[in-house]
Design a protein around this motif. Structure first.
Motif, PDB file in Angstrom:
ATOM      1  N   LEU A  87       0.820  -1.211   0.000  1.00  0.00           N
ATOM      2  CA  LEU A  87       0.000   0.000   0.000  1.00  0.00           C
ATOM      3  C   LEU A  87       0.855   1.262   0.000  1.00  0.00           C
ATOM      4  CD1 LEU A  87      -2.841  -1.087   2.454  1.00  0.00           C
ATOM      5  CD2 LEU A  87      -3.109  -0.535   0.025  1.00  0.00           C
ATOM      6  N   ARG A  88       1.974   1.232   0.699  1.00  0.00           N
ATOM      7  CA  ARG A  88       2.876   2.389   0.667  1.00  0.00           C
ATOM      8  C   ARG A  88       3.362   2.652  -0.749  1.00  0.00           C
ATOM      9  NH1 ARG A  88       4.753   0.237   5.653  1.00  0.00           N
ATOM     10  NH2 ARG A  88       6.522  -0.802   4.656  1.00  0.00           N
ATOM     11  N   LYS A  89       3.698   1.581  -1.469  1.00  0.00           N
ATOM     12  CA  LYS A  89       4.160   1.735  -2.851  1.00  0.00           C
ATOM     13  C   LYS A  89       3.050   2.273  -3.746  1.00  0.00           C
ATOM     14  CE  LYS A  89       7.487  -2.092  -2.597  1.00  0.00           C
ATOM     15  NZ  LYS A  89       7.764  -3.484  -3.057  1.00  0.00           N
ATOM     16  N   GLY A  90       1.829   1.804  -3.546  1.00  0.00           N
ATOM     17  CA  GLY A  90       0.725   2.175  -4.437  1.00  0.00           C
ATOM     18  C   GLY A  90       0.136   3.538  -4.169  1.00  0.00           C
ATOM     19  N   THR A  91       0.226   4.014  -2.914  1.00  0.00           N
ATOM     20  CA  THR A  91      -0.443   5.268  -2.562  1.00  0.00           C
ATOM     21  C   THR A  91       0.513   6.389  -2.189  1.00  0.00           C
ATOM     22  OG1 THR A  91      -0.609   4.699  -0.199  1.00  0.00           O
ATOM     23  CG2 THR A  91      -2.400   3.936  -1.662  1.00  0.00           C
ATOM     24  N   GLY A  92       1.744   6.044  -1.818  1.00  0.00           N
ATOM     25  CA  GLY A  92       2.678   7.050  -1.316  1.00  0.00           C
ATOM     26  C   GLY A  92       2.423   7.434   0.127  1.00  0.00           C
ATOM     27  N   LEU A  93       1.504   6.743   0.792  1.00  0.00           N
ATOM     28  CA  LEU A  93       1.167   7.038   2.184  1.00  0.00           C
ATOM     29  C   LEU A  93       1.873   6.054   3.116  1.00  0.00           C
ATOM     30  CD1 LEU A  93      -2.681   7.621   1.755  1.00  0.00           C
ATOM     31  CD2 LEU A  93      -0.885   9.368   1.867  1.00  0.00           C
ATOM     32  N   ASP A  94       2.065   6.474   4.348  1.00  0.00           N
ATOM     33  CA  ASP A  94       2.840   5.685   5.298  1.00  0.00           C
ATOM     34  C   ASP A  94       1.951   4.669   6.036  1.00  0.00           C
ATOM     35  OD1 ASP A  94       5.022   4.786   6.690  1.00  0.00           O
ATOM     36  OD2 ASP A  94       4.895   6.359   8.233  1.00  0.00           O
ATOM     37  N   PHE A  95       1.391   3.725   5.292  1.00  0.00           N
ATOM     38  CA  PHE A  95       0.615   2.656   5.908  1.00  0.00           C
ATOM     39  C   PHE A  95       1.543   1.804   6.772  1.00  0.00           C
ATOM     40  CE2 PHE A  95      -2.436   3.606   2.554  1.00  0.00           C
ATOM     41  CZ  PHE A  95      -3.661   3.360   3.172  1.00  0.00           C
ATOM     42  N   LEU A 233      -8.206  11.276  -0.828  1.00  0.00           N
ATOM     43  CA  LEU A 233      -9.250  11.414   0.185  1.00  0.00           C
ATOM     44  C   LEU A 233      -8.692  10.960   1.527  1.00  0.00           C
ATOM     45  CD1 LEU A 233     -11.945   9.751  -2.073  1.00  0.00           C
ATOM     46  CD2 LEU A 233     -11.842  12.182  -1.538  1.00  0.00           C
ATOM     47  N   SER A 234      -8.533  11.892   2.447  1.00  0.00           N
ATOM     48  CA  SER A 234      -7.788  11.586   3.671  1.00  0.00           C
ATOM     49  C   SER A 234      -8.470  10.529   4.535  1.00  0.00           C
ATOM     50  CB  SER A 234      -7.559  12.868   4.483  1.00  0.00           C
ATOM     51  OG  SER A 234      -8.797  13.484   4.789  1.00  0.00           O
ATOM     52  N   ASN A 235      -9.776  10.585   4.684  1.00  0.00           N
ATOM     53  CA  ASN A 235     -10.460   9.676   5.616  1.00  0.00           C
ATOM     54  C   ASN A 235     -10.896   8.390   4.914  1.00  0.00           C
ATOM     55  OD1 ASN A 235     -10.328  11.417   7.910  1.00  0.00           O
ATOM     56  ND2 ASN A 235     -11.943  12.657   6.985  1.00  0.00           N
ATOM     57  N   THR A 236      -9.924   7.693   4.345  1.00  0.00           N
ATOM     58  CA  THR A 236     -10.214   6.507   3.538  1.00  0.00           C
ATOM     59  C   THR A 236      -9.890   5.228   4.296  1.00  0.00           C
ATOM     60  OG1 THR A 236      -9.865   7.648   1.435  1.00  0.00           O
ATOM     61  CG2 THR A 236      -9.601   5.264   1.414  1.00  0.00           C
ATOM     62  N   ILE A 237     -10.765   4.243   4.119  1.00  0.00           N
ATOM     63  CA  ILE A 237     -10.476   2.871   4.537  1.00  0.00           C
ATOM     64  C   ILE A 237     -10.429   2.036   3.264  1.00  0.00           C
ATOM     65  CG2 ILE A 237     -11.249   0.860   5.844  1.00  0.00           C
ATOM     66  CD1 ILE A 237     -12.655   2.755   7.771  1.00  0.00           C
ATOM     67  N   VAL A 238      -9.267   1.518   2.926  1.00  0.00           N
ATOM     68  CA  VAL A 238      -9.097   0.700   1.734  1.00  0.00           C
ATOM     69  C   VAL A 238      -9.666  -0.692   2.002  1.00  0.00           C
ATOM     70  CG1 VAL A 238      -7.442  -0.336   0.130  1.00  0.00           C
ATOM     71  CG2 VAL A 238      -7.035   1.976   1.041  1.00  0.00           C
ATOM     72  N   VAL A 239     -10.472  -1.172   1.089  1.00  0.00           N
ATOM     73  CA  VAL A 239     -11.052  -2.522   1.188  1.00  0.00           C
ATOM     74  C   VAL A 239     -10.592  -3.310  -0.026  1.00  0.00           C
ATOM     75  CG1 VAL A 239     -13.213  -3.826   1.099  1.00  0.00           C
ATOM     76  CG2 VAL A 239     -13.052  -1.777   2.523  1.00  0.00           C
ATOM     77  N   TYR A 240     -10.013  -4.481   0.212  1.00  0.00           N
ATOM     78  CA  TYR A 240      -9.458  -5.246  -0.909  1.00  0.00           C
ATOM     79  C   TYR A 240      -9.763  -6.725  -0.764  1.00  0.00           C
ATOM     80  CZ  TYR A 240      -6.353  -6.303  -4.780  1.00  0.00           C
ATOM     81  OH  TYR A 240      -5.867  -6.709  -5.986  1.00  0.00           O
ATOM     82  N   SER A 241      -9.823  -7.377  -1.901  1.00  0.00           N
ATOM     83  CA  SER A 241     -10.018  -8.827  -1.959  1.00  0.00           C
ATOM     84  C   SER A 241      -9.069  -9.390  -3.000  1.00  0.00           C
ATOM     85  CB  SER A 241     -11.461  -9.144  -2.361  1.00  0.00           C
ATOM     86  OG  SER A 241     -11.581 -10.477  -2.811  1.00  0.00           O
ATOM     87  N   HIS A 242      -8.574 -10.599  -2.752  1.00  0.00           N
ATOM     88  CA  HIS A 242      -7.742 -11.280  -3.748  1.00  0.00           C
ATOM     89  C   HIS A 242      -8.564 -12.198  -4.646  1.00  0.00           C
ATOM     90  CE1 HIS A 242      -3.880  -9.755  -2.531  1.00  0.00           C
ATOM     91  NE2 HIS A 242      -4.125 -10.044  -1.266  1.00  0.00           N
TER      92      HIS A 242
END
Length: 400
Positions: A87-95, A233-242
């Motif tokens: 997620l850090r690679k994909g968004t640039g955010l410090d997850f 969007l700052s207040n985001t919760i990422v939801v993912y499925s494989h």
């Protein structure tokens, strides 16, 4: 009546996708599978990647000592670190791993996040057309769905979203690439949405969280680009499925990740961990957590979906159908040529074509085509699509 009236009503309104899938099973038994063109269910095409299959076999044959034991409800720490790094690679955010919860698919993640966020009566905005289960997930958590229509090309209608925000708005579910339309929301639209949500938060009296449902984010066609909502969007919760990238739909493995920029991020993540437990999920399947950890950065195989998309878009347009070419996912959402979409669904069944009515996604007058199948099946279906075009439009050529 022993069952809950509310549940019985939900069943009555329930998923057209499953209804048409079951109709297809009956038709295949009668006509033979090779003679039925089942575009009803979004089951990803193909087997899991061979290296992943080998990893699953290895884990089953030689399990690490902790594989079958209780674990932290958020999931194995090393797996969550792998997700956070991706997620850090994909968004640039410090997850960080502390903001990640491994879940029972994207459906489990959405239910967990909604239960963690909502108080009874809180409102959640969904954008039509939408995946119908969203409404049930929101109600599961005591929330109230509020529908905002998309634009004519299925992109975000920012004015409609602004109008849907009230003093009770707590969240918005965003699905890009979208099921059922294939729409991919560009970064400019997400930036504009950020401004609208910031203004709306003054009315709501607190943060409006964006639940970014992203199972199709790796299935994007040339000319479109997936822009991670968390980056805008700052207040985001990422939801993912494989389910879609690794073809593991039946294994129910996914995650949620709270943006490090979100309001009260650590508190929200802790609430999600608690809800993962008390909703009965407890933790995501252990063997699948271990299996997917090393495959976070893998690209989805687009070859079949690209071929099917090109064939169907060209044939439907030439046959007179109005269809917006999808930017991602593996769905078309054409306009029904009959005002009563069920009349068209019945006509398609006469051609052994199964599609899902748009009313099942909150948009009457349309139908969904799931083209995640063998290209040979799609190719065999094209004459049937042309016959439908001739029947409803009076000619086989394109419509002006």
């Amino acid at each position: 009546m022993p069952a809950s009236p509310a549940i019985m009503e939900a069943i009555r309104q329930g998923s057209w996708i499953r209804k048409m899938f079951e109709e297809g099973a009956i038709l295949k038994a009668r006509m033979g599978p090779e003679n039925v063109f089942d575009f009803s269910l979004g089951n990803p095409y193909g087997a899991p990647p061979a290296p992943l299959a080998r990893e699953i076999a290895h884990l089953a044959a030689s399990p690490p000592p902790d594989l079958h034991k209780y674990m932290p409800n958020a999931g194995f720490p090393d797996v969550r670190r792998s997700v956070a790094e991706d997620l850090r690679k994909g968004t640039g955010l410090d997850f960080t791993s502390g903001l990640v919860v491994m879940t029972v698919g994207a459906a489990g993640a959405l239910n967990v996040a909604l239960r963690a966020l909502l108080s009874p009566g809180d409102e959640v905005i969904v954008i039509a057309p939408y995946f119908v289960e969203y409404l049930f997930y929101i109600r599961n958590a005591g929330g109230v769905p509020v529908v905002a229509e998309s634009a004519g090309d299925f992109q975000l209608d920012l004015d409609a979203i602004r109008a849907a925000i009230t003093g009770r708005t707590k969240a918005l579910i965003l699905n890009s690439p979208n099921n059922p339309t294939g729409a991919v929301y560009p970064s400019e639209a997400l930036t504009a949405l950020s401004g609208i949500l910031s203004g709306g938060e003054k009315r709501a009296g607190g943060p409006i969280y964006v639940l970014s449902d992203e199972p199709y984010r790796k299935i994007v066609y040339p000319g479109s680009e997936f822009s991670p909502p968390a980056a805008s969007l700052s207040n985001t919760i990422v939801v993912y499925s494989h389910s879609k990238d690794l073809n593991l739909a039946g294994e129910r493995i996914g995650y949620l990740a709270v943006s490090p920029d979100a309001a009260d991020a650590e508190e929200v993540a802790d609430a999600c961990v608690f809800c993962n437990r008390v909703l009965g999920f407890v933790n995501a399947p252990s063997i699948m957590q271990r299996a997917v950890a090393g495959f976070q950065g893998i690209e989805a195989d687009m070859s079949v979906y690209t071929k099917n998309r090109e064939s169907l878009v060209a044939t439907l347009m030439e046959s007179g159908f109005s269809v917006v070419p999808p930017g991602g996912a593996f769905y078309l959402f054409p306009r029904s040529p009959a005002e009563d979409e069920m009349r068209f669904i019945a006509a398609a069944l006469e051609e052994n074509i199964l599609v899902v009515p748009g009313s099942g996604f909150g948009r009457k007058g349309y139908f969904r085509v799931a083209y995640c199948m063998d290209p040979k099946t799609v190719e065999r279906s094209l004459p049937a699509w042309r016959r439908l075009g001739s029947r409803f439009f009076g000619r086989k050529g394109g419509r002006a």
